[in-house]
Write a protein that holds these residues in place. Structure first.
Motif, PDB file in Angstrom:
ATOM      1  N   ARG A  73      17.482   7.922  -0.275  1.00 25.17           N
ATOM      2  CA  ARG A  73      16.533   8.579   0.214  1.00 25.17           C
ATOM      3  C   ARG A  73      15.647   9.235  -0.999  1.00 25.17           C
ATOM      4  O   ARG A  73      14.554  10.046  -0.408  1.00 25.17           O
ATOM      5  CB  ARG A  73      17.743  10.102   0.177  1.00 25.17           C
ATOM      6  N   HIS A 103      23.614   7.011   5.362  1.00 27.53           N
ATOM      7  CA  HIS A 103      22.426   7.664   5.662  1.00 27.53           C
ATOM      8  C   HIS A 103      21.257   7.497   7.467  1.00 27.53           C
ATOM      9  O   HIS A 103      21.963   7.505   8.181  1.00 27.53           O
ATOM     10  CB  HIS A 103      21.390   5.518   5.768  1.00 27.53           C
ATOM     11  N   ASN A 104      20.694   9.169   6.584  1.00 30.22           N
ATOM     12  CA  ASN A 104      19.860  10.124   8.055  1.00 30.22           C
ATOM     13  C   ASN A 104      18.670   9.221   8.281  1.00 30.22           C
ATOM     14  O   ASN A 104      18.498  10.014   8.781  1.00 30.22           O
ATOM     15  CB  ASN A 104      20.160  11.436   7.950  1.00 30.22           C
ATOM     16  N   ARG A 106      15.301   7.428   8.910  1.00 35.55           N
ATOM     17  CA  ARG A 106      14.472   6.790   9.327  1.00 35.55           C
ATOM     18  C   ARG A 106      14.137   4.553   9.390  1.00 35.55           C
ATOM     19  O   ARG A 106      13.819   3.651  10.372  1.00 35.55           O
ATOM     20  CB  ARG A 106      13.264   7.567   9.917  1.00 35.55           C
ATOM     21  N   ASP A 143      14.423   3.191  12.254  1.00 34.07           N
ATOM     22  CA  ASP A 143      15.574   4.063  13.330  1.00 34.07           C
ATOM     23  C   ASP A 143      16.945   2.968  13.567  1.00 34.07           C
ATOM     24  O   ASP A 143      17.802   3.236  14.667  1.00 34.07           O
ATOM     25  CB  ASP A 143      15.211   4.091  14.702  1.00 34.07           C
ATOM     26  N   GLY A 145      19.450   2.082  11.355  1.00 34.81           N
ATOM     27  CA  GLY A 145      19.899   2.500  10.631  1.00 34.81           C
ATOM     28  C   GLY A 145      20.453   1.379   9.017  1.00 34.81           C
ATOM     29  O   GLY A 145      18.953   1.058   8.745  1.00 34.81           O
ATOM     30  N   ARG A 193      23.896   5.160  17.885  1.00 36.34           N
ATOM     31  CA  ARG A 193      23.057   5.497  15.800  1.00 36.34           C
ATOM     32  C   ARG A 193      23.622   6.493  16.148  1.00 36.34           C
ATOM     33  O   ARG A 193      23.305   7.639  16.855  1.00 36.34           O
ATOM     34  CB  ARG A 193      21.638   5.032  15.329  1.00 36.34           C
ATOM     35  N   ARG A 194      24.227   7.121  15.204  1.00 36.34           N
ATOM     36  CA  ARG A 194      24.800   8.502  14.237  1.00 36.34           C
ATOM     37  C   ARG A 194      24.503   9.884  13.675  1.00 36.34           C
ATOM     38  O   ARG A 194      23.799   8.872  13.204  1.00 36.34           O
ATOM     39  CB  ARG A 194      26.488   8.784  15.053  1.00 36.34           C
ATOM     40  N   ALA A 195      24.459  10.222  13.659  1.00 35.48           N
ATOM     41  CA  ALA A 195      24.201  10.985  12.353  1.00 35.48           C
ATOM     42  C   ALA A 195      25.184  11.343  11.238  1.00 35.48           C
ATOM     43  O   ALA A 195      26.798  10.629  11.225  1.00 35.48           O
ATOM     44  CB  ALA A 195      24.278  12.778  12.623  1.00 35.48           C
ATOM     45  N   GLY A 196      24.507  10.709   9.757  1.00 34.41           N
ATOM     46  CA  GLY A 196      25.196  10.378   9.096  1.00 34.41           C
ATOM     47  C   GLY A 196      26.320  11.067   8.843  1.00 34.41           C
ATOM     48  O   GLY A 196      26.178  12.474   9.208  1.00 34.41           O
ATOM     49  N   SER A 198      28.137  13.521   6.011  1.00 32.26           N
ATOM     50  CA  SER A 198      27.364  14.596   4.420  1.00 32.26           C
ATOM     51  C   SER A 198      29.000  14.820   3.200  1.00 32.26           C
ATOM     52  O   SER A 198      29.664  15.838   4.542  1.00 32.26           O
ATOM     53  CB  SER A 198      27.330  16.115   5.055  1.00 32.26           C
TER      54      SER A 198
END
Length: 330
Positions: A73, A103-104, A106, A143, A145, A193-196, A198
């Motif tokens: 990040r 991993h969120n 790009r 994008d 992942g 792909r989905r949101a990471g 947290s």
């Protein structure tokens, strides 16, 4: 402007050298050593080299991967176009998937390694490293992942599996995203792909064992795991997700206390959910509170469940375990 790529080394076969006595190899080469061995990298990117660890890949753990995700990040925020992670192949399918869940961003994150150490004829590390950097700088790989680039094949981290102990083509997925053709990326598909996930930095790593019953295997390990404080269980079951009836009572009891997920030990195809209704079949298991692993094998199902437990969101398991694209609507 030539793109910037950071190579983060964790060790593994790609970094191995023989010892002085010639009694096997162990990780010792640095990230800078790996870069020097591939002069063609200079034509692809401005390459940075950083050592985060120098370990056999079986020594990689979740805290190390959390630190790696934070570093990735930071590189993205600093304007780096791509990140390449080098490591041992034994756990690439697990570490790449964990990074994909965390991993969120790009930018492409590409994991690679080697099956043949640098002292062997035909060592594959340099070619794999060049392929990974090529993917990391290609805009088509943004994008997507986390990817695994190996043997000129590009795999999505959520699908990839290691299927051989020594072959340079050990890595497999049911539908690779693409290949390296004449040194360039050729993509043929894009994975959903989905949101990471947290995960709080202070979350404790839960104990989630994988149990893989065979013929005449008694269910004692269920009781042992629960007594040892398991926060969840993953079952690696026969066929589409089937188990001997002796296991049903202890599994039913466990499912009342912790999440219990069942996968298929075939490691191919989606675990079933509504075909076999006999006791111990997947319909019976679901009725007892167990959850099917969807498209995930047991290794990845365990990691997903662990991260969701750490995030306090285990109810998201079924949604995230479905990797297939949604049905097309007219």
């Amino acid at each position: 402007m030539i793109p910037r790529v950071e190579i983060i080394a964790l060790g593994g076969t790609i970094a191995c050298q023989p010892d002085a006595a010639g009694a096997g190899v162990a990780p010792s080469l640095t990230a800078a050593d790996l870069v020097i061995a591939v002069p063609a990298l200079a034509g692809r990117a401005v390459v940075g080299a950083r050592d985060l660890a120098n370990l056999p890949s079986t020594e990689i753990d979740l805290p190390l991967l959390f630190a790696l995700a934070i570093l990735i990040r930071a590189f993205e925020q600093d304007g780096t176009e791509g990140v390449v992670v080098t490591q041992g192949t034994d756990t690439i399918e697990e570490t790449a998937y964990v990074l994909d869940l965390l991993h969120n961003g790009r930018l492409p994150v590409v994991v690679t390694g080697a099956m043949r150490n640098p002292s062997l004829p035909g060592a594959d590390g340099p070619a794999n490293l060049l392929a990974a950097v090529t993917c990391a700088v290609d805009p088509a790989c943004r994008d997507l992942g986390v990817l695994v680039a190996f043997d000129d094949t590009i795999h999505a981290a959520r699908w990839v599996q290691k299927r051989d102990t020594t072959s340079t083509g050990a890595f497999w997925s049911p539908a690779p995203l693409g290949w390296l053709a004449e040194g360039e990326v050729a993509l043929y598909a894009r994975a959903k792909r989905r949101a990471g996930v947290s995960v709080p930095t202070d979350a404790a790593v839960p104990f989630v064992p994988i149990l893989k019953p065979g013929i005449s295997d008694e269910p004692r390990l269920i009781e042992a795991a629960m007594a040892a404080g398991a926060a969840g269980l993953v079952l690696d079951l026969a066929g589409g997700g089937h188990v001997h009836t002796d296991w049903l009572a202890p599994l039913s009891d466990a499912a009342k206390r912790v999440p219990v997920v069942f996968a298929s030990r075939t490691r191919g195809g989606r675990v079933l959910g509504g075909t076999y209704r006999q006791p111990g079949g997947e319909i019976d298991l679901v009725s007892r509170g167990l959850t099917g692993s969807g498209d995930l094998d047991a290794l990845k199902a365990r990691l997903l469940l662990m991260l969701l437990l750490m995030a306090g969101r285990p109810d998201e398991f079924a949604l995230r375990a479905s990797l297939s694209l949604p049905a097309l609507t007219s």
